[in-house]
Write an enzyme that holds these catalytic residues in place. Structure first.
Site, mmCIF file in Angstrom:
data_model
loop_
_atom_site.group_PDB
_atom_site.id
_atom_site.type_symbol
_atom_site.label_atom_id
_atom_site.label_comp_id
_atom_site.label_asym_id
_atom_site.label_seq_id
_atom_site.Cartn_x
_atom_site.Cartn_y
_atom_site.Cartn_z
ATOM 1 N N HIS A 23 0.771 -1.397 0.159
ATOM 2 C CA HIS A 23 0.084 0.293 -0.106
ATOM 3 C C HIS A 23 0.877 1.199 0.001
ATOM 4 O O HIS A 23 0.557 2.446 -0.774
ATOM 5 C CB HIS A 23 -0.948 -0.089 1.180
ATOM 6 C CG HIS A 23 -2.030 -1.091 0.998
ATOM 7 N ND1 HIS A 23 -3.424 -0.833 1.439
ATOM 8 C CD2 HIS A 23 -2.096 -2.249 0.721
ATOM 9 C CE1 HIS A 23 -4.140 -1.870 1.097
ATOM 10 N NE2 HIS A 23 -3.228 -2.803 0.893
ATOM 11 N N MET A 24 1.860 1.179 0.649
ATOM 12 C CA MET A 24 2.819 2.464 0.936
ATOM 13 C C MET A 24 3.640 2.539 -0.519
ATOM 14 O O MET A 24 3.659 3.900 -0.827
ATOM 15 C CB MET A 24 3.887 2.312 1.922
ATOM 16 C CG MET A 24 3.168 2.055 3.291
ATOM 17 S SD MET A 24 4.597 2.233 4.550
ATOM 18 C CE MET A 24 4.794 3.891 4.576
ATOM 19 N N ASP A 128 -6.034 5.218 2.940
ATOM 20 C CA ASP A 128 -6.432 4.085 2.797
ATOM 21 C C ASP A 128 -7.771 3.522 3.271
ATOM 22 O O ASP A 128 -8.110 4.122 4.165
ATOM 23 C CB ASP A 128 -5.391 3.022 3.605
ATOM 24 C CG ASP A 128 -4.969 1.875 2.770
ATOM 25 O OD1 ASP A 128 -3.812 1.934 2.249
ATOM 26 O OD2 ASP A 128 -5.692 0.946 2.965
ATOM 27 N N PRO A 347 15.198 -5.837 -6.256
ATOM 28 C CA PRO A 347 14.864 -4.691 -7.219
ATOM 29 C C PRO A 347 13.924 -5.334 -8.167
ATOM 30 O O PRO A 347 14.305 -5.262 -9.272
ATOM 31 C CB PRO A 347 16.165 -4.181 -7.722
ATOM 32 C CG PRO A 347 16.936 -5.619 -7.690
ATOM 33 C CD PRO A 347 16.419 -6.718 -6.671
ATOM 34 N N CYS A 364 0.092 -12.834 -7.483
ATOM 35 C CA CYS A 364 -0.811 -11.916 -7.999
ATOM 36 C C CYS A 364 -1.381 -10.584 -7.018
ATOM 37 O O CYS A 364 -2.559 -10.317 -6.994
ATOM 38 C CB CYS A 364 -2.127 -12.624 -8.373
ATOM 39 S SG CYS A 364 -1.894 -14.025 -9.457
ATOM 40 N N GLY A 365 -0.397 -10.277 -6.228
ATOM 41 C CA GLY A 365 -0.719 -8.882 -5.656
ATOM 42 C C GLY A 365 -0.802 -7.786 -6.615
ATOM 43 O O GLY A 365 -0.125 -7.948 -7.837
ATOM 44 N N ASN A 367 0.120 -4.634 -7.177
ATOM 45 C CA ASN A 367 1.126 -4.111 -7.756
ATOM 46 C C ASN A 367 2.165 -4.865 -8.593
ATOM 47 O O ASN A 367 2.538 -4.477 -9.509
ATOM 48 C CB ASN A 367 2.044 -3.503 -6.477
ATOM 49 C CG ASN A 367 1.288 -2.660 -5.470
ATOM 50 O OD1 ASN A 367 1.069 -1.618 -5.949
ATOM 51 N ND2 ASN A 367 0.988 -2.907 -4.158
ATOM 52 N N GLU A 371 3.183 -4.244 -12.380
ATOM 53 C CA GLU A 371 4.581 -4.011 -12.958
ATOM 54 C C GLU A 371 4.838 -4.917 -13.996
ATOM 55 O O GLU A 371 5.689 -4.624 -14.742
ATOM 56 C CB GLU A 371 5.421 -4.020 -11.473
ATOM 57 C CG GLU A 371 5.312 -3.027 -10.419
ATOM 58 C CD GLU A 371 5.750 -3.402 -9.071
ATOM 59 O OE1 GLU A 371 6.375 -4.522 -8.804
ATOM 60 O OE2 GLU A 371 5.199 -2.353 -8.266
#
Ligand code: UPG
Length: 499
Positions: A23-24, A128, A347, A364-365, A367, A371
């Site tokens: 989330h951050m 959030d 990275p 499957c997050g 982000n 990406e």
């Protein structure tokens, strides 16, 4: 690029992400996007979390952007949390997550106090969805609150339709499949794979989810890390459900394009980036599979072993990021010519954008999905919890840009713990991993079509973020919306044109 405009007339956005890397990271990227439009941005967080992002924020400030940190002490007294634990990734196990969320509610008082001292007066709060209490502050101060879920329009629409239709009330067992109502595609799920926020099972959690829903009803809008060309009809329908106040402004990770090689996103990387690039340079284009399960790594040790052995059996070169290391049969030594094992923070964006990467084995997050898509890389889906099973449906069934590991899941790993029921789902094994990797990397018509699609989405993602692109325009619309709100409230406001 520094502004000469009187600060009192400038827009000021306050961003408050949940203290969890998934989330951050996107919120920090979003801060940069707003600051590039000459908006003053304040990111609210706690001391330990601020240190993780100091470098990223400092770099933005050095380049003339106005990003500030508002650091609130983490409320550790009487929370039952381990000393110094300020982020979900520092919890002893996932079962502590709710205790952590409850602890964050005690930030309300200090947030409200510090908020009143912010200069210039904030024009909006982007917080959030896990912080429903920020809605009260926004309401009290007559400031619009935009919520951020960190997930896709697809999932948010599924979740909206499941709740609105009350279909869960007529679905008896955890493993009874049902179709999510009102969608353009037939998305079949079970109660058991739903995130706990959709199907809470304790009174405490039910109460917390009610607070989230109430806060969502009063939210001014929703900002999403996605782009319209990917989600098309799902974005449109979600817009309708939210009365036109949805802004897809992603993929936000692309804001780091120019500084990618130096970027430290979320944590300090464990591996020297040049060493990593050298290894990747030595491989053929599109030949390597990158495996990573996000910032929390939800696999059990036995699942990790199956994953490792499956990667080995696929005979495909790989980069594997492991949260903790398994000394399994000297795996690393055996595979030293073919595999790069990263025992810590990788990275990720840098790896994914290397031309040697052909597939991404992911939990499957959202982000990670974004990406992977930005890099035009095919996805191998192994969801482990939260909303990841929905993301898998989007990737495999709706978009056709990936394959899944093993058969359909009936029970998710975190629901196993919640419901304490026997596992009905299919445990994934080495053979499933091997098969999925081979299927993804295979040539042939089907493989080619998948590859073409994901590359096309990759191009569209990049275009969406450029001037005139959909996400770039949506960011403009969001900013104009807030300016209009200010004007309606009789507040002067001005945003200097970016250089
Ligand atoms: O070694 C690592 C591991 C992760 N990352 C980054 O960390 C982020 C991980 O985010 P995500 O892929 O979304 O996974 P989680 O950390 O598991 O994210 C949580 O939050 C997401 C957003 O709400 C949800 O979609 C997920 O289901 C939930 O588990 C990404 O930006 C990665 O690039 C790294 O850079 N290096």
């Amino acid at each position: 690029m520094a502004s000469s405009v009187d600060h009192h007339h400038k827009l000021h956005f306050v961003l408050f992400p949940l203290m969890q890397q998934g989330h951050m990271i996107p919120m920090i990227d979003m801060a940069r996007l707003f600051a590039e439009r000459n908006i003053i941005v304040t990111i609210v967080t706690t001391p330990a979390n601020s240190l993780r992002f100091k470098k990223v924020v400092d770099r933005s400030v050095e380049s003339g952007l106005c990003i500030r940190l508002l650091i609130l002490p983490f409320p550790s007294a009487n929370t039952g949390l381990p000393e110094g634990c300020e982020n979900i990734d520092a919890l002893p196990s996932p079962e502590w997550a709710f205790k952590f969320l409850k602890a964050t509610t005690s930030l309300q008082e200090s947030f409200e106090k510090s908020f009143l001292d912010l200069e210039p007066v904030p024009s909006c709060i982007i917080s959030d969805m896990a912080f429903p209490w920020t809605a009260e502050i926004a309401d009290k101060l007559k400031i619009p609150r935009i919520s951020f879920y960190g997930t896709s329009c697809f999932y948010q629409l599924c979740s909206h339709n499941i709740l609105q239709s009350k279909i869960l009330e007529s679905t008896a067992s955890l493993s009874d499949p049902f179709i999510v109502p009102g969608l353009p595609d037939q998305i079949k799920v079970t109660k058991a794979i739903l995130p706990r926020t959709l199907y809470p099972t304790s009174d405490d959690l039910i109460d917390f989810c009610d607070q989230i829903r109430k806060a969502e009803l009063t939210a001014y809008g929703v900002v999403v890390n996605s782009f319209q060309e990917l989600e098309t009809v799902y974005e449109e329908e979600y817009q309708q459900a939210k009365f036109g106040k949805v802004w897809c402004v992603g993929p936000v990770s692309l804001c780091n394009r120019e500084i990618l090689d130096k970027a430290e996103r979320g944590n300090k990387t464990i591996i020297d980036e040049n060493q990593c690039l050298k290894w990747l340079d030595s491989r053929d284009p599109g030949s390597v599979v990158y495996a990573c399960f996000g910032s929390l790594c939800a696999l059990t040790s036995s699942e990790m072993i199956e994953l490792a052995l499956g990667l080995e059996a696929s005979k495909c070169p790989f980069v594997w990021k492991v949260g903790y290391w398994l000394h399994k049969e000297e795996f690393e030594e055996r595979n030293k010519d073919r595999g790069l094992v990263i025992k810590g923070w990788a990275p990720q964006v840098l790896i994914l954008s290397h031309r040697s990467i052909g597939g991404f084995l992911t939990h499957c997050g959202w982000n990670s999905v974004m990406e992977g898509v930005c890099a035009g890389v095919l996805l191998i889906a192994w969801p482990t919890g939260a909303e990841q099973f929905f993301n898998e449906k989007l990737i495999v069934q709706v978009l056709g840009i990936g394959v899944k590991v093993g058969a359909d899941d009936i029970l998710a790993s975190d629901t196993k713990l919640v419901h304490k029921e026997k596992v009905l789902g299919s445990a994934k094994n080495k053979g499933d991993v091997e098969k999925a990797v081979k299927k993804l990397m295979e040539e042939g018509k089907e493989g080619e079509e998948r590859r073409r699609k994901v590359r096309d989405f990759g191009k569209k993602a990049n275009r969406a973020m450029e001037e005139g692109g959909s996400s770039h325009n949506n960011l403009t619309l969001l900013i104009q919306n807030i300016m209009q709100y200010q004007a309606n409230m009789g507040l002067p406001c001005q945003v200097q044109k970016t250089a």
